[in-house]
Design a protein around this motif. Structure first.
Motif, mmCIF file in Angstrom:
data_model
loop_
_atom_site.group_PDB
_atom_site.id
_atom_site.type_symbol
_atom_site.label_atom_id
_atom_site.label_comp_id
_atom_site.label_asym_id
_atom_site.label_seq_id
_atom_site.Cartn_x
_atom_site.Cartn_y
_atom_site.Cartn_z
ATOM 1 N N SER A 1 -2.833 -22.416 -9.494
ATOM 2 C CA SER A 1 -3.735 -22.277 -8.662
ATOM 3 C C SER A 1 -3.270 -22.329 -6.959
ATOM 4 O O SER A 1 -3.696 -22.093 -6.397
ATOM 5 C CB SER A 1 -4.970 -23.605 -8.820
ATOM 6 N N GLU A 2 -2.171 -23.459 -7.012
ATOM 7 C CA GLU A 2 -1.611 -23.820 -5.716
ATOM 8 C C GLU A 2 -1.226 -22.464 -5.324
ATOM 9 O O GLU A 2 -1.053 -22.242 -3.929
ATOM 10 C CB GLU A 2 -0.875 -24.874 -5.729
ATOM 11 N N VAL A 3 -0.304 -22.025 -6.104
ATOM 12 C CA VAL A 3 0.409 -20.687 -5.593
ATOM 13 C C VAL A 3 -0.428 -19.655 -5.218
ATOM 14 O O VAL A 3 -0.130 -18.768 -4.265
ATOM 15 C CB VAL A 3 1.435 -20.041 -6.689
ATOM 16 N N ILE A 4 -1.591 -19.287 -6.145
ATOM 17 C CA ILE A 4 -2.720 -18.193 -5.815
ATOM 18 C C ILE A 4 -3.099 -18.379 -4.249
ATOM 19 O O ILE A 4 -3.432 -17.636 -3.403
ATOM 20 C CB ILE A 4 -3.345 -18.296 -6.878
ATOM 21 N N HIS A 5 -3.583 -19.944 -4.137
ATOM 22 C CA HIS A 5 -4.194 -20.350 -2.740
ATOM 23 C C HIS A 5 -3.164 -20.156 -1.685
ATOM 24 O O HIS A 5 -3.566 -19.608 -0.486
ATOM 25 C CB HIS A 5 -4.407 -21.807 -2.907
ATOM 26 N N GLU A 6 -1.845 -20.143 -1.956
ATOM 27 C CA GLU A 6 -0.777 -20.028 -0.969
ATOM 28 C C GLU A 6 -0.919 -18.728 -0.461
ATOM 29 O O GLU A 6 -0.612 -18.352 0.483
ATOM 30 C CB GLU A 6 0.739 -20.754 -1.161
ATOM 31 N N ILE A 7 -0.726 -17.813 -1.620
ATOM 32 C CA ILE A 7 -0.565 -16.287 -1.355
ATOM 33 C C ILE A 7 -1.980 -15.831 -0.641
ATOM 34 O O ILE A 7 -1.797 -15.005 0.653
ATOM 35 C CB ILE A 7 -0.464 -15.682 -2.705
ATOM 36 N N GLY A 8 -3.098 -16.521 -0.859
ATOM 37 C CA GLY A 8 -4.204 -16.129 -0.162
ATOM 38 C C GLY A 8 -4.391 -16.424 1.382
ATOM 39 O O GLY A 8 -4.808 -15.861 2.164
ATOM 40 N N THR A 9 -3.600 -17.807 1.418
ATOM 41 C CA THR A 9 -3.554 -18.184 3.101
ATOM 42 C C THR A 9 -2.713 -17.295 3.746
ATOM 43 O O THR A 9 -2.969 -16.935 4.811
ATOM 44 C CB THR A 9 -3.092 -19.664 2.904
ATOM 45 N N LYS B 1 1.203 -14.416 -10.183
ATOM 46 C CA LYS B 1 0.792 -13.172 -9.581
ATOM 47 C C LYS B 1 -0.717 -13.297 -9.215
ATOM 48 O O LYS B 1 -1.469 -14.088 -9.895
ATOM 49 C CB LYS B 1 0.909 -11.949 -10.258
ATOM 50 N N THR B 2 -1.196 -12.786 -8.274
ATOM 51 C CA THR B 2 -2.593 -12.542 -7.845
ATOM 52 C C THR B 2 -2.740 -11.157 -7.121
ATOM 53 O O THR B 2 -1.762 -10.665 -7.023
ATOM 54 C CB THR B 2 -2.951 -13.822 -6.719
ATOM 55 N N ALA B 3 -4.136 -10.933 -7.018
ATOM 56 C CA ALA B 3 -4.609 -9.514 -6.471
ATOM 57 C C ALA B 3 -4.819 -9.929 -4.771
ATOM 58 O O ALA B 3 -5.641 -10.818 -4.502
ATOM 59 C CB ALA B 3 -5.596 -9.243 -7.159
ATOM 60 N N VAL B 4 -4.248 -8.999 -4.046
ATOM 61 C CA VAL B 4 -4.671 -8.945 -2.804
ATOM 62 C C VAL B 4 -5.182 -7.527 -2.484
ATOM 63 O O VAL B 4 -5.123 -6.769 -3.152
ATOM 64 C CB VAL B 4 -3.511 -9.400 -1.688
ATOM 65 N N TYR B 5 -5.920 -7.230 -1.309
ATOM 66 C CA TYR B 5 -6.380 -6.060 -0.919
ATOM 67 C C TYR B 5 -6.479 -5.766 0.692
ATOM 68 O O TYR B 5 -6.614 -6.545 1.398
ATOM 69 C CB TYR B 5 -7.642 -5.826 -1.752
ATOM 70 N N ASP B 6 -6.551 -4.448 0.848
ATOM 71 C CA ASP B 6 -6.905 -4.195 2.273
ATOM 72 C C ASP B 6 -8.466 -3.447 2.077
ATOM 73 O O ASP B 6 -8.517 -2.721 1.167
ATOM 74 C CB ASP B 6 -6.095 -2.989 2.826
ATOM 75 N N SER B 7 -9.320 -3.864 2.924
ATOM 76 C CA SER B 7 -10.656 -3.350 3.018
ATOM 77 C C SER B 7 -11.026 -2.639 4.193
ATOM 78 O O SER B 7 -10.581 -2.937 4.984
ATOM 79 C CB SER B 7 -11.560 -4.165 2.450
ATOM 80 N N GLY C 1 -7.705 -9.220 2.422
ATOM 81 C CA GLY C 1 -8.296 -10.329 1.732
ATOM 82 C C GLY C 1 -7.722 -10.498 0.378
ATOM 83 O O GLY C 1 -6.694 -9.746 0.101
ATOM 84 N N SER C 2 -8.162 -11.468 -0.337
ATOM 85 C CA SER C 2 -7.724 -11.882 -1.703
ATOM 86 C C SER C 2 -8.902 -12.321 -2.547
ATOM 87 O O SER C 2 -9.997 -12.533 -1.922
ATOM 88 C CB SER C 2 -6.381 -12.909 -1.626
ATOM 89 N N LYS C 3 -8.682 -12.348 -3.799
ATOM 90 C CA LYS C 3 -9.770 -12.893 -4.617
ATOM 91 C C LYS C 3 -11.008 -12.157 -4.796
ATOM 92 O O LYS C 3 -11.213 -11.409 -5.845
ATOM 93 C CB LYS C 3 -10.075 -14.376 -4.403
#
Length: 460
Positions: free
Chosen positions: A53-61, A129-135, A237-239
């Motif tokens: 969860s910490e890593v996913i939050h770090e990527i999102g940040t 790994k986590t998902a990020v996106y361009d919107s 964004g992410s999540k």
């Protein structure tokens, strides 16, 4: 003197070796002792889950947090009057003084149409790994002169139309990758971030920031007629991405090539063909009568994030959750395995030392550390298969050396295969987990009762 030749001397080891009651207490005690390392394994799973969860939050940040769009809204100031009684200290006369102040009303659009094109991708950080996106979002609609001005008895001369502004509330300003510009009426208006000292924070929601335009020109205001607007925003964004339906009629369309879409929120897409082979094309339509808030609000925009809807792009990673659920059956696995060895020992009169029970129990606990470590680099099924096969082979070979019998070693192997398969099935099930678990335990109890009838319980 040989202890077997003089049992009357009675030593603890001889009592454990010959007494069924002593063996039962010993097996029960070891089972309880093994709960200690099992709890450490459960703490390890929670620790790794928190790390993820910490890593996913770090990527999102770093890339950009989830996106929430709330707006646009027309911020309209107007004069208010209050009367205050004042006493003249010289004449001691009391007179009434009228105090003029400025208040604000926030008007939601008559129509709001949102079209979003989402381009997601996977981001890796070590093993996580986590998902990020361009919107790319296109927002359009119209404002109309609200009836509330008459209903609230706000006079036309008290409305400060020349100071009206457009505001947007949104999360993740860091991810905005283009100038935010609104075309209203015949003019374009750029937005700037406004900090008013308010955190606008709740633990269950992301914070929303305020973007505000300059004062709107008179010809672009809905003073007498409807005024159309359009807006484009490009945000990383992410999540997840979500929108709040503030239009009297709000329509939304979200398109993406992401194949594991998870729709959430107060409202769900209305089109049945939203999921396609190449991704999804989801559409929403929300009327003002569908939501419990009005088209205008005084003083400040209300907190409406609970009415947001959208799409979640989180990668479904449930290895830790399944490992955690699996470890909760650790007591059952250890207890039933010890019970099988106990029944074999009692029926065949083969002596099994408490140390050997302990080694078998530690091997069963080791299964969960193997499971969590392998699942971090593979899927849960492969991890469960590898960890289970390793422990079954280890215990089966070990049991052959202590039981001196291929038949009993095979029985142990079959029992462990059945037990681990049973646990895996329960973990995969959701609605029928209790039913299958109860039937499985019933069959296990029936088997134990059937086998234990051959034991001579008279030898206490």
């Amino acid at each position: 003197m040989n202890i077997n030749e003089n049992p009357g001397k009675g030593k603890f080891g001889y009592w454990i070796k010959t007494s069924i009651t002593a063996r039962m207490f010993m097996v029960g005690f070891l089972t309880l002792v093994l709960l200690i390392p099992l709890m450490y394994v459960q703490d390890l799973i929670k620790e790794r889950k928190n790390r993820q969860s910490e890593v996913i939050h770090e990527i999102g940040t770093k890339w950009g947090e989830e996106v929430v769009l709330y707006g646009p809204m027309l911020k309209l100031p107007y004069k208010t009057y209050t009367e205050k009684k004042v006493k003249d200290e010289k004449t001691n006369k009391i007179y009434t003084e009228t105090i003029e102040d400025i208040a604000y009303v926030y008007l939601f659009p008559k129509s709001l149409d949102v079209k979003a094109e989402i381009d997601p991708e996977e981001k890796y950080y070590g093993i996580y790994k986590t998902a990020v996106y361009d919107s790319k979002m296109k927002v359009s609609g119209s404002f109309s002169r609200p009836q509330l001005l008459e209903e609230a008895e706000i006079r036309d001369e008290d409305i400060l139309w020349n100071k009206a502004k457009i505001i947007i509330k949104t999360s993740n300003l860091k991810g905005v990758s283009s100038t935010v510009k609104l075309h209203l009426g015949q003019s374009d208006y750029e937005f700037s971030s406004k900090y008013n000292g308010e955190t606008d924070y709740q633990p269950e929601f992301v914070s929303l920031h305020t973007l505000e335009s300059k004062a709107i020109r008179e010809g672009d205001l809905p003073m007498k007629k409807n005024v159309n607007f359009s807006l484009q925003m490009n945000v990383k964004g992410s999540k997840q991405i979500s929108f709040i339906p503030i239009g009297k009629e709000t329509t939304t369309e979200i398109r993406s090539d992401w194949k594991t879409a998870n729709f959430f929120g107060e409202f769900l897409p209305y089109n049945d063909d939203k999921i396609t082979e190449t991704g999804f094309d989801a559409r929403w339509k929300v009327l003002d009568i569908n939501r419990p808030f009005s088209q205008y609000h005084f003083n400040a925009p209300p907190n409406l994030r609970q009415f947001a809807y959208g799409v979640n792009f989180m990668i479904p990673v449930d290895e830790y959750q399944k490992s955690e659920r699996s470890s909760k059956y650790g007591f059952l696995v250890i207890g039933l395995t010890f019970l099988i060895f106990f029944l074999i020992q009692s029926i065949s009169k083969i002596h099994i030392h408490p140390f050997q029970y302990l080694m078998i129990g530690l091997a069963l606990v080791m299964f969960y550390t193997l499971l969590i470590s392998i699942s971090e680099h593979s899927n849960f099924f492969k991890a469960y298969l590898i960890a289970g096969a390793s422990i079954i082979v280890l215990i089966s070979v070990y049991s052959k050396s202590i039981l001196k019998s291929n038949k009993f070693a095979g029985l142990i192997a079959v029992s462990l295969i059945s037990l681990y398969t049973f646990i895996y099935v329960i973990i995969q099930l959701e609605s029928y987990a209790l039913l299958v678990g109860s039937l499985g335990l019933f069959l296990i109890l029936a088997t134990v009762m059937f086998v234990s009838r051959k034991i001579d319980w008279g030898n206490q």
